[in-house]
Design a protein around this motif. Sequence first.
Motif, short mmCIF file in Angstrom:
data_model
loop_
_atom_site.label_atom_id
_atom_site.label_comp_id
_atom_site.label_asym_id
_atom_site.label_seq_id
_atom_site.Cartn_x
_atom_site.Cartn_y
_atom_site.Cartn_z
N LYS A 57 25.14 -22.64 -26.68
CA LYS A 57 25.43 -21.46 -27.51
C LYS A 57 24.15 -20.69 -27.83
N TYR A 58 23.09 -21.40 -28.15
CA TYR A 58 21.86 -20.76 -28.64
C TYR A 58 20.89 -20.48 -27.50
N HIS A 59 20.00 -19.53 -27.77
CA HIS A 59 19.04 -19.13 -26.75
C HIS A 59 17.64 -19.17 -27.37
N THR A 60 16.90 -20.22 -27.05
CA THR A 60 15.57 -20.43 -27.65
C THR A 60 14.56 -20.84 -26.59
N PRO A 61 14.28 -19.94 -25.66
CA PRO A 61 13.39 -20.30 -24.54
C PRO A 61 11.98 -20.67 -24.97
N HIS A 62 11.48 -20.04 -26.04
CA HIS A 62 10.11 -20.35 -26.45
C HIS A 62 10.01 -21.72 -27.10
N ILE A 63 11.06 -22.11 -27.77
CA ILE A 63 11.06 -23.46 -28.35
C ILE A 63 11.19 -24.49 -27.21
N GLU A 64 11.91 -24.14 -26.18
CA GLU A 64 11.94 -25.01 -24.98
C GLU A 64 10.53 -25.14 -24.40
N GLN A 65 9.84 -24.01 -24.34
CA GLN A 65 8.47 -24.03 -23.83
C GLN A 65 7.58 -24.92 -24.70
N GLY A 273 31.68 -14.40 -26.85
CA GLY A 273 32.88 -14.82 -27.59
C GLY A 273 32.62 -15.48 -28.93
N LEU A 274 31.38 -15.52 -29.39
CA LEU A 274 31.15 -16.07 -30.73
C LEU A 274 31.75 -15.14 -31.77
N ASP A 275 32.27 -15.72 -32.84
CA ASP A 275 32.79 -14.84 -33.89
C ASP A 275 31.62 -14.12 -34.55
N SER A 276 31.90 -13.11 -35.35
CA SER A 276 30.84 -12.22 -35.81
C SER A 276 29.80 -12.96 -36.65
N VAL A 277 30.24 -13.91 -37.47
CA VAL A 277 29.28 -14.66 -38.27
C VAL A 277 28.39 -15.53 -37.39
N GLU A 278 29.01 -16.23 -36.48
CA GLU A 278 28.25 -17.16 -35.63
C GLU A 278 27.33 -16.40 -34.68
N ALA A 279 27.76 -15.22 -34.27
CA ALA A 279 26.88 -14.40 -33.42
C ALA A 279 25.66 -13.95 -34.23
N ARG A 280 25.90 -13.58 -35.46
CA ARG A 280 24.76 -13.17 -36.31
C ARG A 280 23.82 -14.35 -36.54
N TYR A 281 24.41 -15.51 -36.79
CA TYR A 281 23.60 -16.71 -36.99
C TYR A 281 22.75 -16.98 -35.74
N ALA A 282 23.38 -16.90 -34.60
CA ALA A 282 22.65 -17.15 -33.34
C ALA A 282 21.53 -16.13 -33.15
N SER A 283 21.76 -14.90 -33.62
CA SER A 283 20.70 -13.88 -33.49
C SER A 283 19.53 -14.20 -34.42
N LEU A 284 19.82 -14.78 -35.58
CA LEU A 284 18.72 -15.22 -36.47
C LEU A 284 17.91 -16.33 -35.79
N VAL A 285 18.63 -17.25 -35.14
CA VAL A 285 17.95 -18.35 -34.45
C VAL A 285 17.06 -17.79 -33.34
N GLU A 286 17.59 -16.83 -32.59
CA GLU A 286 16.79 -16.28 -31.50
C GLU A 286 15.56 -15.52 -32.03
N GLY A 287 15.72 -14.92 -33.21
CA GLY A 287 14.57 -14.26 -33.84
C GLY A 287 13.46 -15.25 -34.17
N VAL A 288 13.85 -16.42 -34.64
CA VAL A 288 12.87 -17.47 -34.92
C VAL A 288 12.20 -17.91 -33.63
N ASP A 289 12.99 -18.03 -32.60
CA ASP A 289 12.43 -18.40 -31.29
C ASP A 289 11.39 -17.38 -30.83
N LYS A 290 11.72 -16.11 -31.03
CA LYS A 290 10.76 -15.05 -30.67
C LYS A 290 9.45 -15.22 -31.44
N SER A 291 9.57 -15.62 -32.69
CA SER A 291 8.38 -15.85 -33.51
C SER A 291 7.52 -16.95 -32.90
N VAL A 292 8.15 -18.03 -32.47
CA VAL A 292 7.41 -19.11 -31.80
C VAL A 292 6.70 -18.55 -30.57
N GLY A 293 7.43 -17.76 -29.81
CA GLY A 293 6.84 -17.19 -28.59
C GLY A 293 5.67 -16.28 -28.89
#
Lengths: 508, 508
Positions: A57-65, A273-293
Amino acid sequence: MAIQLKLFLLLWTSAVAVTSAAQSSTRPNIIFFLVDDLGWNDLSLPISGQVTANNKKYHTPHIEQLAREGIIFREAYMTPVCTPTRVSLITGVNAARHRVTNWTSPRKDHNTDAEDEQFSPAAWNINGFSPEPGIPRSFYGTPLPQVLRDNGYFTIHIGKAHWGPRGTAAASPHNVGFIVNVAGHAAGHPQSYLPEEEYGNMPGKGSFQSVPDLEPYYQTDVFLTDALTKEALKAIDYPVSQDQPFFLNLGHYAVHTPIMGDKKYLQPYLDRGLDSVEARYASLVEGVDKSVGDILAYLKQKNIHKNTVFIFASDNGGLSLTPPRGGTAHTHNLPLNVGKGSVYEGGVRVPLIVKYDGVAKQGAVSKNYVLAEDIFPTLLEIAGIRDGKVIQQIDGKSFVPALRDTALADPERVLVWHYPNKWRSPDGPGINYHSALRRGKWKLIYNQRNGKAYLYDLQRDIGETNDLSAKNPGLTKELTRLLGQKLAEYGALMPVDKKTGRQLAYPE
Amino acid sequence: MAIQLKLFLLLWTSAVAVTSAAQSSTRPNIIFFLVDDLGWNDLSLPISGQVTANNKKYHTPHIEQLAREGIIFREAYMTPVCTPTRVSLITGVNAARHRVTNWTSPRKDHNTDAEDEQFSPAAWNINGFSPEPGIPRSFYGTPLPQVLRDNGYFTIHIGKAHWGPRGTAAASPHNVGFIVNVAGHAAGHPQSYLPEEEYGNMPGKGSFQSVPDLEPYYQTDVFLTDALTKEALKAIDYPVSQDQPFFLNLGHYAVHTPIMGDKKYLQPYLDRGLDSVEARYASLVEGVDKSVGDILAYLKQKNIHKNTVFIFASDNGGLSLTPPRGGTAHTHNLPLNVGKGSVYEGGVRVPLIVKYDGVAKQGAVSKNYVLAEDIFPTLLEIAGIRDGKVIQQIDGKSFVPALRDTALADPERVLVWHYPNKWRSPDGPGINYHSALRRGKWKLIYNQRNGKAYLYDLQRDIGETNDLSAKNPGLTKELTRLLGQKLAEYGALMPVDKKTGRQLAYPE
């Protein structure tokens, strides 16, 4: 109120002081990157060792790195909610001992415990941590950043602080040993992540949660997470220019409520297909990942990546109440059970990744336990500080040896969680008035309301769904007694029975 | 918005660079202590050389002490209002050139000029100072604290900043070269001085003027002025512990409106018959004096008083409108005429006291002129920085020679003030659309509305009540032309005539 840091110091003589690790000639920079309310599994990185639904579900490539360049601690733990963890992080003390067992209000002397029929609130430290003595109902100690600063580190706090309420010293990171502070104060979450809402500082709309210090970004397109990253990198610039080692404590407000979408990342999650809340949550997570990157890129650009320890963690398990989350309550951290607020794994197990070039083996996984209170002695050891003078008794244990030797573990270490508080109504699994203990594969969940204990085999049942207490009454009794002993050692508080007016006895 | 400080640097080659002052081996610390809206004469110190009614009204024993230990500059000047002065202070540029000629709003792109029948607002730099290029309607330059920081100083800003609006870099002192910032932001005054009102941060009551970063003092008994002093001393502690020279820019919010009483000092003023507003004002002044005393005591306690330059100043003349002041309008700065907002002496002449042990003669008085833009080269000379790289052309002139030789003066220096703006309705003496010039004893006041010029002999008539222009038409014409020349050199803006849609011509 005297903001004084003149402390009566005792010599600190824990494990770190006798560790004989070789010291590098240049002390490394340290970045402690703490996400708020990020679940263990809310990453595209398969932190459990197996790919889960969350990982897809989540996309955190920089945390993977980051994980490829460092070590994953698969069994890292914090407390079930925010302030207890944050106080343990900067004091090295278990929450049962420091007694800041619940989240603190921005208001001084305000008990955040929800009303309960059975129990009166315990006399926990509702005023959080204090760097000065004499503040009623606070835990007085020597904070980690102060020790680092006093030993030559340039200490920077960016983002969420949440160590003590307004009207107490710890409401300002400057009083906790930080030379620079941007955006840290008494509050535990942001009023808004949005620059168009000025992060909660619109005239007439100020609240306890208005995020301070970010006026340059108002009415721009800079989301809160990005603003904090920019401030962090700007603040680092100075010690880097001075060749002074720095300690950056970057406490992201993300991914705590309010779950606001970061529009840069939102659409793909909605498309999937994530519901609107979960999509927003996932976007917050990806923002954190961007910060790591962004930070990793900065370190490389400045050519300090080899000499900068990067520690990525979350302060408790992922929130799993609905609302505010979408979907089904207590399922957001699957395969872990429940979430924030609970002593089940979903509430306390967190992602922990440590990149330490030249010391930590790249791409490795450690099974060494880590607790919130371990960060204190670990960072001092990394900083080469052996005679740190602190007034409190340190419960934590440095995990630097586990960085050097990934096979190292301490399987018989007894881990204790203690939550003699009411987070919110109604109770949930492991939520409100619970303690827990882990020894090896065994996890004991203890319900303070009725003294009932539940036993799980984490090796086979990481989801804690199969209670084995009836099948193992002897072990259950033994671990319950051990929990009681530990709590007694810590001087833990128990809830107060309204009928008797007395604290409950320790488990036995 | 890119918060970048990568500037295209030109080598700065003003007077400072060629000054051959002997450098001390240890560079002194520098404290620039700026009071807001304090009148020239609002002290118990007889700064004019004669005891005035104001000197009997106010109680400022520590500022008296400072004057005994330093030099009084009797003819020090700033601009008529806040932001123009503050931009001149950190850039070394005259307001006619930097074009931030009026106070800036906390709101970006907001013109604070009052509506006028005759004139449209000039295209002045309504977005204030900018440390980065490309911000429309801002003055781009290299700020003083950045030069100091880049040359080894530990730079600290405490209190009022007011260099640029929200949404621009200069809204944060961190972007203006300060390593530490407490309580500085886009606003030019505090919503409240009171801890019980949380300095304007009560939930729901937030405004542009909510003072940030002071949560530890909420609901205590610490008045805003004292909170800033405490924060300043705490911030100094770090560089002092590191033996690093520091630059402390302490911008008190006092004594700007709202004129709230500091109850510690209020009663004696009421007892002496001051009306309630004026008693409150006097209590604000005494609070500032206490701050001076606390800092001097700290410096002695730390044994750094001999190596710390202390500069005390105000950013413009004392406010003399009624209301908000009590008493009679335009009389608060007697013997000077008018007050804040005016180009008459009451609006621009300020107290300036410099303590510099071993350099400045104690208890002396200097007649050397000082302008706001002189602070920049003066501080660089004090810091021993000879090759400071700045992008702007420096108009100011170091007054360090006048510290060493109190007989020194530059009587033929031409001083220029320029205010092509409307501060507020109605016009007052020298208020709105005025310029002024001083050469020697002569002061020319030029009214942009009608091109009329007034001439005063400051030697005989410090109060500027006796217009000598009719008696001296030749000199009046000469000085008017000189004013026009100077404005042309600066590239000054003139108000725009609504009828023609064109800027007025320069005076001639």
